[in-house]
Design an enzyme around this catalytic site. Structure first.
Site, short mmCIF file in Angstrom:
data_model
loop_
_atom_site.label_atom_id
_atom_site.label_comp_id
_atom_site.label_asym_id
_atom_site.label_seq_id
_atom_site.Cartn_x
_atom_site.Cartn_y
_atom_site.Cartn_z
N LYS A 88 -7.01 -4.97 -3.05
CA LYS A 88 -7.79 -5.51 -1.93
C LYS A 88 -8.72 -4.45 -1.37
O LYS A 88 -8.48 -3.26 -1.56
CB LYS A 88 -6.84 -6.03 -0.84
CG LYS A 88 -5.97 -4.92 -0.30
CD LYS A 88 -4.92 -5.44 0.65
CE LYS A 88 -4.07 -4.32 1.17
NZ LYS A 88 -4.78 -3.29 1.92
N CYS A 98 -2.18 -2.63 7.61
CA CYS A 98 -2.07 -3.57 6.49
C CYS A 98 -0.78 -4.40 6.52
O CYS A 98 -0.80 -5.57 6.16
CB CYS A 98 -2.25 -2.82 5.18
SG CYS A 98 -3.98 -2.30 5.02
N ASP A 113 0.79 -1.25 0.00
CA ASP A 113 0.00 0.00 0.00
C ASP A 113 0.83 1.30 0.00
O ASP A 113 0.50 2.23 0.76
CB ASP A 113 -0.96 0.02 1.20
CG ASP A 113 -1.99 -1.11 1.16
OD1 ASP A 113 -1.94 -1.94 0.24
OD2 ASP A 113 -2.84 -1.17 2.08
C1 VGL Z 1 -4.77 0.77 5.65
C2 VGL Z 1 -6.35 1.67 7.01
C3 VGL Z 1 -7.31 1.53 6.03
C4 VGL Z 1 -3.33 0.38 5.46
C5 VGL Z 1 -5.70 0.61 4.65
O1 VGL Z 1 -2.87 0.26 4.30
O2 VGL Z 1 -2.65 0.15 6.48
N1 VGL Z 1 -5.10 1.29 6.82
N2 VGL Z 1 -6.98 0.99 4.85
#
Ligand code: VGL
Ligand code: ZN
Length: 207
Positions: free
Chosen positions: A111, A156, A13
């Site tokens: 995802k 994540c 991410d």
């Molecule tokens: C994430 C919160 C919501 C992350 C993704 O990548 O850690 N955190 N969506």
């Protein structure tokens, strides 16, 4: 020097919304970019993940009237943190950080694309049952050891690392390649859980 053929780099991410100026900015989040770029040159297997939500996603506080961002709500699959709107499919916020060298990736796994369920982990959605297919992909390519970097350490990255360990992969997390949100002690909880699952936490100079 290249790492072995059974080792994969998983970059979690590294998207605009998790970097300074983004909708769910992680402090110093963009500092992971040069670390990820340097590592990517050394791996045969490079997987990037991308948080990829529809605009009506149930994890957005805005879609749960009366609930504030960063509060907890009960979903059918368990407790869920409500987030500011982030990483909406096709938006600039959902795009990878401009400087991330995405050309080196063999696979990009998206995802969190189902409205009714969030997915922190790169392996399972937050019901801990629905799979993303990543474990099968890695196994078919005879990968046994995963090196993880990315955002955020306590969400994540944490869920991906723990799921990977539970699935039988050897997991190493590189701290200088990760940054945390740290919501209500979530970073300390993440560190404890990583240790419980035998996940090695080290720095990128050890690779
Ligand atoms: C994430 C919160 C919501 C992350 C993704 O990548 O850690 N955190 N969506
Ligand atoms: Zn998300």
């Amino acid at each position: 020097m290249k790492t072995g053929p059974d080792v994969a780099l998983i970059v979690i991410d590294v998207q605009n919304d998790f970097c300074p100026g983004g909708a769910l900015a992680v402090a110093d989040g963009d500092a992971v970019v040069p670390v990820a770029n340097r590592l990517m040159q050394r791996f045969d297997h490079v997987v990037l993940t991308q948080d990829w939500h529809p605009a009506d996603h149930s994890s957005f506080a805005a879609n749960n009237p009366g609930h504030d961002p960063f509060s907890l709500i009960d979903m059918p699959y368990g407790p869920q943190v409500l987030w500011p709107v982030h990483c909406v499919q096709g938006s600039k916020g959902a795009a990878f950080h401009n400087d991330l060298e995405t050309d080196r990736a063999n696979l990009i796994i998206r995802k969190g694309y189902r409205s009714e369920i969030d997915s922190y982990s790169a392996f399972f959605e937050n019901d801990h049952t629905t799979t993303t297919g990543l474990a099968g992909y890695l196994r078919e390519r005879a990968v046994e050891h995963l090196i993880m970097v990315g955002l955020a350490t306590d969400f994540c990255v944490r869920f991906s690392a723990v799921d990977a360990a539970k699935l039988g992969f050897r997991v190493t997390l590189l701290e200088d390649g990760c940054r945390a949100i740290d919501l209500d002690g979530s970073l300390a909880a993440a560190r404890a859980e990583l240790a419980e699952h035998g996940i090695t936490v080290t720095t990128s100079d050890a690779i």
